[in-house]
Design an enzyme around this catalytic site. Structure first.
Site, PDB file in Angstrom:
ATOM      1  N   ASN A 139       0.841  -1.194   0.000  1.00  0.00           N
ATOM      2  CA  ASN A 139       0.000   0.000   0.000  1.00  0.00           C
ATOM      3  C   ASN A 139       0.880   1.250   0.000  1.00  0.00           C
ATOM      4  O   ASN A 139       0.541   2.260  -0.574  1.00  0.00           O
ATOM      5  CB  ASN A 139      -0.905   0.010   1.234  1.00  0.00           C
ATOM      6  CG  ASN A 139      -1.657   1.320   1.347  1.00  0.00           C
ATOM      7  OD1 ASN A 139      -2.510   1.626   0.519  1.00  0.00           O
ATOM      8  ND2 ASN A 139      -1.312   2.131   2.356  1.00  0.00           N
TER       9      ASN A 139
ATOM     10  N   ASP B 210       1.943   6.543   0.221  1.00  0.00           N
ATOM     11  CA  ASP B 210       1.114   5.564  -0.490  1.00  0.00           C
ATOM     12  C   ASP B 210       1.602   5.366  -1.917  1.00  0.00           C
ATOM     13  O   ASP B 210       1.833   6.338  -2.644  1.00  0.00           O
ATOM     14  CB  ASP B 210      -0.345   6.035  -0.512  1.00  0.00           C
ATOM     15  CG  ASP B 210      -1.058   5.690   0.776  1.00  0.00           C
ATOM     16  OD1 ASP B 210      -0.564   6.078   1.848  1.00  0.00           O
ATOM     17  OD2 ASP B 210      -2.108   5.016   0.713  1.00  0.00           O
TER      18      ASP B 210
ATOM     19  N   ASP C 231      -0.876  -6.655   3.297  1.00  0.00           N
ATOM     20  CA  ASP C 231      -1.137  -5.622   4.294  1.00  0.00           C
ATOM     21  C   ASP C 231      -2.064  -4.540   3.731  1.00  0.00           C
ATOM     22  O   ASP C 231      -1.886  -4.092   2.591  1.00  0.00           O
ATOM     23  CB  ASP C 231       0.207  -4.995   4.693  1.00  0.00           C
ATOM     24  CG  ASP C 231       0.068  -3.945   5.786  1.00  0.00           C
ATOM     25  OD1 ASP C 231      -0.410  -4.296   6.876  1.00  0.00           O
ATOM     26  OD2 ASP C 231       0.424  -2.779   5.531  1.00  0.00           O
TER      27      ASP C 231
ATOM     28  N   HIS D  90      -6.783  -0.029   1.614  1.00  0.00           N
ATOM     29  CA  HIS D  90      -6.240   1.318   1.418  1.00  0.00           C
ATOM     30  C   HIS D  90      -5.493   1.469   0.100  1.00  0.00           C
ATOM     31  O   HIS D  90      -4.963   2.542  -0.188  1.00  0.00           O
ATOM     32  CB  HIS D  90      -5.313   1.681   2.591  1.00  0.00           C
ATOM     33  CG  HIS D  90      -6.030   1.700   3.905  1.00  0.00           C
ATOM     34  ND1 HIS D  90      -6.921   2.701   4.243  1.00  0.00           N
ATOM     35  CD2 HIS D  90      -6.026   0.843   4.951  1.00  0.00           C
ATOM     36  CE1 HIS D  90      -7.420   2.452   5.446  1.00  0.00           C
ATOM     37  NE2 HIS D  90      -6.896   1.328   5.894  1.00  0.00           N
TER      38      HIS D  90
ATOM     39  N   GLU E  89      -5.480  -8.481   4.674  1.00  0.00           N
ATOM     40  CA  GLU E  89      -6.001  -7.691   5.790  1.00  0.00           C
ATOM     41  C   GLU E  89      -7.028  -6.683   5.300  1.00  0.00           C
ATOM     42  O   GLU E  89      -6.672  -5.709   4.635  1.00  0.00           O
ATOM     43  CB  GLU E  89      -4.854  -6.951   6.492  1.00  0.00           C
ATOM     44  CG  GLU E  89      -5.333  -6.087   7.646  1.00  0.00           C
ATOM     45  CD  GLU E  89      -4.332  -5.022   8.081  1.00  0.00           C
ATOM     46  OE1 GLU E  89      -4.340  -4.673   9.270  1.00  0.00           O
ATOM     47  OE2 GLU E  89      -3.568  -4.525   7.249  1.00  0.00           O
TER      48      GLU E  89
END
Ligand code: CA
Length: 549
Positions: free
Chosen positions: A131, A198, A228, A232, A264
């Site tokens: 991410n 990001d 992970d 996002h 996740e």
């Protein structure tokens, strides 16, 4: 916790009977471990687990030295928190996607660990944090340097600096998650923290690069990724995240048909179900996890066994509708949560019950290192959730001559210094048949003996289910098993002859009792009770497994 004299007596009688008549240690169920994607995973926070060279930081060679422990526990999968090069202690911000952080060892150490895992039938998966990267990643530094030297008003030329498009740069501070790029009038997106810019996962060159990363670690023996923060990737467009996961997983499967992926999505059951449409096998079951999740609440008697069983059926229907091949990934806590010992005030019976419930669930359960010995955390600071594994009660102190090879790690730098563990270290719990560790081993041994526990289709036996007593069956091919839960503080009786289901005609094959006096045990008294009257006597805080004999 108060309990009636009667329930204590029942557990005591059962224990005595089992230990004498049945022979506890010789009565372990026979292992029937299947080599597929259903695994019992063990999550290791790498820097705190086992130190091989005396510098106080856990490392890959340390983990390799503990594979027998993990295997004996009953786990056949390991998830390592990030191991790639990173300036932070937790390593959730990568500076080099192709290198093991020197604090943890070398890529050769990783290969050696993977080989040693495979020899034991253990699959090794690693955290993949894409991410965001570290703000010290060369891509980010390159991009910032380019923007810093860009003439006023000029637009970036991606031919001159492709890395600019690896991130989300803007001349405007779009929202609170945008940070100022050092030395320039540009901003960049960093949803978690300014050190974690990001990545722009729409960029084709970056996507190609990340495929190379997958191929690189697969070549070294990595069996899968824990993805992970996938919700996002694009905070606004979840359909893109789902598409990205699908494509990336398909690519990884082309490298290795057995490649596993668990992701996740820290969100509601409904949102997790949406992500199962990606076709990737597993998502962590956050609905069941943490201090107020269904596992802990059922373990402490705040949620009835009936409600817990209904939740399990609900997961089966909701997740199964989105991906018929889904494999649930339930867990009690992870490295981002206060430990279960805190949520349950170090009550060993509630902690065992919670573990028993987890290890009776469908899918691939994940056990956070130290959970199996009841380790605790403190407060909200993340460092306190990641304390050194309590191998033998020794605490690492710099310069005190803690011998290399003892395995003991120092706690993360900002962890509190005054956290005393409530339960004995591994070295002592291993010798105690009533310890939390022994309970975990027994629960995992049962799970490893009966593949239908992880894989079976769940049906609730309604006529035998009420409040703190619940009876379910799990059907997997020709195998049918029944599981009887008593999450209450009182003993219960269950007349299985009153059921029209398959449970009528079964015999107990294993009993897990969380009461301290009872420790853990295999089928014995409960079996004879069933044989004599078809009425099961279920001790408080117990799980009984039944099969057609
Ligand atoms: Ca070390």
């Amino acid at each position: 916790m108060k309990r009636t004299g009667l329930s204590r007596l029942i557990c005591l009688i059962i224990t005595t009977c089992l230990l004498t008549a049945c022979g506890y240690s010789n009565n372990a169920p026979k292992a029937n471990v299947i080599d597929d994607d259903y695994r019992n995973y063990y999550e290791i926070f790498v820097g705190s687990y086992c130190d091989s060279d005396g510098d106080g930081t856990g490392d890959l060679r340390g983990i390799e030295s503990k594979l027998d422990y993990i295997s004996d526990l009953g786990c056949n999968g390991i998830w390592l928190t990030p191991i790639m090069a990173s300036p932070s202690y937790h390593k959730y911000d990568t500076t080099d996607y192709y290198m093991t952080d020197p604090a943890f060892g070398t890529n050769d150490d990783f290969k050696s660990l993977a080989d040693a895992c495979h020899k034991r039938g253990i699959r090794l998966i690693i955290d993949l944090v894409i991410n965001h990267s570290s703000n010290e990643h060369p891509w980010f530094k390159e991009a910032c340097e380019y923007l810093r030297t860009l003439p006023d008003g000029a637009e970036p030329d991606l031919n001159e600096c492709p890395e600019v498009d690896y991130y989300h740069f803007s001349r405007e501070q779009i929202n609170g998650s945008y940070c100022e790029a050092p030395g320039s009038d540009w901003y960049y997106e960093a949803v978690f923290y300014y050190t974690q810019p990001d990545l722009n996962l729409y960029n084709p060159a970056l996507k190609e690069e990340l495929r190379k990363v997958a191929a690189f670690w697969t070549d070294l023996g990595c069996d899968g990724f824990r993805m992970d923060a996938v919700m996002h990737y694009d905070d606004e467009v979840s359909s893109y995240n789902i598409e990205f996961l699908h494509d990336y997983y398909e690519y990884c499967k082309s490298l290795n048909p057995d490649f596993y992926m668990v992701s996740e999505v820290w969100a509601s059951e409904k949102t997790i179900a949406d992500y199962y449409a990606s076709g990737t096998p597993s998502f962590f079951n956050f609905d069941a996890a943490d201090a107020e999740g269904k596992l802990v609440r059922a373990g402490r008697g705040k949620l009835t066994a009936q409600k817990f069983a209904e939740a399990c059926v609900d997961y089966q229907e909701t997740y199964g509708a989105a991906n018929p091949d889904y494999i649930d990934a339930p867990f009690i806590t992870n490295h981002d949560m206060g430990r279960v010992a805190n949520a349950l005030k170090s009550d060993p019976e509630d902690m065992k019950m919670t573990a028993g419930l987890l290890l009776s669930m469908n899918g691939s359960p994940f056990i956070y290192y130290g959970e199996e010995i009841g380790m605790k955390s403190k407060g909200k600071a993340d460092e306190n959730k990641r304390l050194h594994m309590n191998w033998d009660g020794t605490v690492y102190t710099d310069g005190d001559g803690t011998p290399a090879g003892s395995g003991v790690c120092r706690d993360p730098e900002n962890a509190d210094k005054d956290i005393e563990q409530s339960f004995a270290p591994v070295s002592e719990q291993e010798k105690d048949p009533a310890s939390i560790l022994s309970y975990y081993k027994e629960a995992l041994a049962i799970r490893n003996a009966y593949p239908e526990i992880a894989r079976g289709h769940i049906d609730i036996v309604d006529e035998l289910t009420d409040g703190h007593v619940a009876v379910i069956t799990k059907t997997w091919g020709d195998e049918v098993m029944a599981i009887v839960y008593n999450t209450g503080d009182e003993p219960a009786t269950v007349d299985i002859s009153a059921s029209d289901s398959a449970v009528n005609g079964m015999q107990p094959v294993a009993v897990l009792c969380a009461l301290s006096e009872a420790g853990t045990a295999d089928a014995g008294t409960a079996g004879s009770a069933a044989a004599s009257g078809r009425v099961l006597e279920i001790p408080p805080k117990s799980i009984v497994y039944l099969k057609i004999s």
